[in-house]
Design an enzyme around this catalytic site. Structure first.
Site, PDB file in Angstrom:
ATOM      1  N   LYS A 111       1.737 -19.095  17.084  1.00 35.79           N
ATOM      2  CA  LYS A 111       0.606 -18.269  17.023  1.00 35.79           C
ATOM      3  C   LYS A 111      -0.887 -18.828  17.874  1.00 35.79           C
ATOM      4  O   LYS A 111      -1.514 -18.103  18.537  1.00 35.79           O
ATOM      5  CB  LYS A 111       0.237 -17.687  15.639  1.00 35.79           C
ATOM      6  CG  LYS A 111       1.375 -16.824  15.126  1.00 35.79           C
ATOM      7  CD  LYS A 111       1.008 -15.704  14.333  1.00 35.79           C
ATOM      8  CE  LYS A 111       1.910 -14.622  14.288  1.00 35.79           C
ATOM      9  NZ  LYS A 111       2.689 -14.356  13.332  1.00 35.79           N
ATOM     10  N   LYS A 191      12.623 -13.626  18.978  1.00 28.37           N
ATOM     11  CA  LYS A 191      12.560 -12.621  17.864  1.00 28.37           C
ATOM     12  C   LYS A 191      11.889 -11.427  18.064  1.00 28.37           C
ATOM     13  O   LYS A 191      10.840 -11.396  18.956  1.00 28.37           O
ATOM     14  CB  LYS A 191      12.343 -13.030  16.391  1.00 28.37           C
ATOM     15  CG  LYS A 191      10.693 -13.222  16.225  1.00 28.37           C
ATOM     16  CD  LYS A 191      10.370 -13.147  14.794  1.00 28.37           C
ATOM     17  CE  LYS A 191       8.917 -13.117  14.452  1.00 28.37           C
ATOM     18  NZ  LYS A 191       8.414 -12.633  13.574  1.00 28.37           N
ATOM     19  N   LYS A 194       6.015  -7.531  16.358  1.00 28.39           N
ATOM     20  CA  LYS A 194       5.302  -6.274  16.832  1.00 28.39           C
ATOM     21  C   LYS A 194       4.091  -6.617  17.613  1.00 28.39           C
ATOM     22  O   LYS A 194       3.429  -5.668  18.158  1.00 28.39           O
ATOM     23  CB  LYS A 194       4.848  -5.729  15.410  1.00 28.39           C
ATOM     24  CG  LYS A 194       4.252  -6.492  14.364  1.00 28.39           C
ATOM     25  CD  LYS A 194       3.739  -5.744  13.269  1.00 28.39           C
ATOM     26  CE  LYS A 194       4.321  -6.120  11.900  1.00 28.39           C
ATOM     27  NZ  LYS A 194       4.150  -7.390  11.424  1.00 28.39           N
TER      28      LYS A 194
HETATM   29  N1  AQP Z   1      12.622  -9.925  14.479  1.00 27.20           N
HETATM   30  C1  AQP Z   1      12.894  -9.889  13.041  1.00 27.20           C
HETATM   31  N2  AQP Z   1      14.052  -9.914  12.554  1.00 27.20           N
HETATM   32  C2  AQP Z   1      14.267  -9.923  11.187  1.00 27.20           C
HETATM   33  N3  AQP Z   1      13.104 -10.054  10.314  1.00 27.20           N
HETATM   34  C3  AQP Z   1      11.732 -10.119  11.010  1.00 27.20           C
HETATM   35  N4  AQP Z   1      10.746  -9.980  10.290  1.00 27.20           N
HETATM   36  C4  AQP Z   1       9.916  -9.864  11.305  1.00 27.20           C
HETATM   37  N5  AQP Z   1      10.268 -10.181  12.434  1.00 27.20           N
HETATM   38  C5  AQP Z   1      11.650 -10.039  12.194  1.00 27.20           C
HETATM   39  C6  AQP Z   1      10.513 -10.000   8.862  1.00 27.20           C
HETATM   40  O1  AQP Z   1       9.872  -8.747   8.648  1.00 27.20           O
HETATM   41  C7  AQP Z   1       8.942  -9.199   7.489  1.00 27.20           C
HETATM   42  C8  AQP Z   1       7.499  -9.007   7.732  1.00 27.20           C
HETATM   43  O2  AQP Z   1       6.822  -9.625   8.771  1.00 27.20           O
HETATM   44  P1  AQP Z   1       5.287  -9.727   8.969  1.00 27.20           P
HETATM   45  O3  AQP Z   1       4.812  -8.664   9.728  1.00 27.20           O
HETATM   46  O4  AQP Z   1       4.740 -10.208   8.076  1.00 27.20           O
HETATM   47  O5  AQP Z   1       5.076 -10.958   9.906  1.00 27.20           O
HETATM   48  P2  AQP Z   1       5.962 -11.543  11.293  1.00 27.20           P
HETATM   49  O6  AQP Z   1       7.141 -12.076  10.739  1.00 27.20           O
HETATM   50  O7  AQP Z   1       5.036 -12.278  12.000  1.00 27.20           O
HETATM   51  O8  AQP Z   1       6.426 -10.106  11.951  1.00 27.20           O
HETATM   52  P3  AQP Z   1       6.065  -9.788  13.515  1.00 27.20           P
HETATM   53  O9  AQP Z   1       6.736  -8.415  13.799  1.00 27.20           O
HETATM   54  O10 AQP Z   1       6.459 -11.098  14.469  1.00 27.20           O
HETATM   55  O11 AQP Z   1       4.656  -9.579  13.421  1.00 27.20           O
HETATM   56  P4  AQP Z   1       3.434 -10.313  14.218  1.00 27.20           P
HETATM   57  O12 AQP Z   1       3.437 -10.233  15.619  1.00 27.20           O
HETATM   58  O13 AQP Z   1       2.392  -9.541  13.832  1.00 27.20           O
HETATM   59  O14 AQP Z   1       3.276 -11.848  13.956  1.00 27.20           O
HETATM   60  C9  AQP Z   1       9.236 -10.772   7.366  1.00 27.20           C
HETATM   61  O15 AQP Z   1       9.913 -10.943   6.294  1.00 27.20           O
HETATM   62  C10 AQP Z   1       9.694 -11.277   8.501  1.00 27.20           C
HETATM   63  O16 AQP Z   1      10.562 -12.455   8.389  1.00 27.20           O
END
Ligand code: AQP
Length: 323
Positions: A111, A191, A194
């Site tokens: 990040k 992965k 968002k």
């Molecule tokens: N690609 C993924 N496949 C499976 N699980 C996923 N999670 C996120 N991306 C995937 C799981 O969703 C939950 C919530 O995630 P989060 O919003 O708390 O944060 P993150 O992991 O950082 O998700 P993003 O979408 O990648 O968000 P940003 O871009 O904001 O950092 C968690 O259980 C995560 O493992």
């Protein structure tokens, strides 16, 4: 019966990775366990964000939980910032964490690279996440694979607390689902995320034509064979996995169904499947008001506080913070 905790950052559109990797599993877990499902807005502000979008993202995230099947009567569904005990416990736990344990976290390093900023809030993210989990003395944390390192650190923090001040916290275990890593549609080596380019993910609220367009444009692999092989064919394997998880079929069965067919045929079928699966999310956007959703989160926060206050008081007692 175990105590379960999990959350999603309201940092953008909730996508298929969040749904298949986490939220869908939460629905199953609430049948047997005492679950705390949170919208972790304090984590969302650890990376650059627009304050004007935050409330909208919180409401949409909560709507996604409800439509997916989280029952706010069975599970405690709430907004993190309405329960200030999370940040107080984070401070207390932070006194036990070596800085090196935080700087080595893969997500922190990624990040910082992505946002070109190393803020203390981002560095301390895993401490707040540990506080979220430990505040409810949770034993099980359903997450995607990307969060495993943070859960390991949480276990380490819990056991350091127990050794230093007396046994209080259970050591929480991660709970992974088959959808533990849904990959980006534009770069299947990464992965789905968002905060990436919107073409790389399917939002639960995307309209049908956009779902169709994104799936048809999804990056696939060389060759023609529809075979599940994440290392050799990450793009097609990702589409097969999504297909299997949404349809409820085994991956093998999906492979058989598409034997001899083209990538385009698989993509068209998958797009149709997703359009159907996600229809209730799109409809719910029109059916539910913002105030109705905020009310659910506030009521949940009152229930969360009862447990949070009791546990925090015991932690402070053990740490000698009672006068
Ligand atoms: N690609 C993924 N496949 C499976 N699980 C996923 N999670 C996120 N991306 C995937 C799981 O969703 C939950 C919530 O995630 P989060 O919003 O708390 O944060 P993150 O992991 O950082 O998700 P993003 O979408 O990648 O968000 P940003 O871009 O904001 O950092 C968690 O259980 C995560 O493992």
């Amino acid at each position: 019966m175990a105590i379960v905790f999990s959350g999603v950052r309201p940092s953008g559109e909730i996508h298929l990775g969040n749904y298949l990797g986490a939220i869908k599993v939460w629905v199953e877990l609430q049948r047997e366990h005492q679950c705390f499902y949170c919208i972790v807005d304090l984590h969302a502000i650890s990376t650059p964000y627009n304050p004007k979008d935050l409330k909208k993202n919180i409401v949409k995230t909560c709507l996604a939980y409800l439509v997916a099947g989280i029952d706010s009567k069975k599970s405690v569904l709430f907004l993190q910032s309405l329960v200030p005990e999370h940040t107080e416990l984070a401070w207390l736990l932070g006194t036990l964490v070596p800085v090196g344990d935080l700087t080595r976290m893969t997500q922190y390093k990624e990040k910082v690279k992505k946002h070109k900023q190393a803020k203390a809030g981002l560095l301390n993210y895993p401490i707040l996440q540990s506080a979220d989990i430990l505040l409810y003395r949770a034993e099980l944390v359903p997450v995607g694979r990307d969060q495993i390192q943070h859960i390991e650190l949480c276990r380490e923090i819990a056991s350091r607390f127990n050794r230093t001040f007396g046994k209080f916290f259970p050591l929480p275990k991660p709970f992974l689902s088959e959808g533990e890593k849904i990959r980006s549609l534009t770069d299947p080596t990464k992965k789905m995320s968002k905060t990436d380019n919107p073409q790389s993910y399917i939002s639960l609220f995307d309209p049908p034509d956009l779902i169709y367009q994104k799936i048809l444009k999804a990056v696939t692999d060389s060759g023609k064979e529809i075979r599940f092989s994440p290392l050799k064919k990450p793009g097609i394997s990702n589409l097969l996995l999504i297909y299997a998880l949404i349809s409820g079929k085994e991956i093998k069965k999906v492979e058989e169904d598409f034997e001899g067919k083209s990538y385009l045929e698989l993509k068209k079928s998958l797009a149709e499947l997703l359009i159907d699966e996600l229809e209730p999310f799109r409809l719910a956007l029109k059916e539910h008001s913002e105030s109705e959703i905020i009310k659910v989160l506030k009521e949940g926060a009152e229930k969360a506080k009862e447990v949070a206050q009791e546990n925090l008081a015991q932690v402070k007692e053990l740490m000698g913070l009672r006068v």
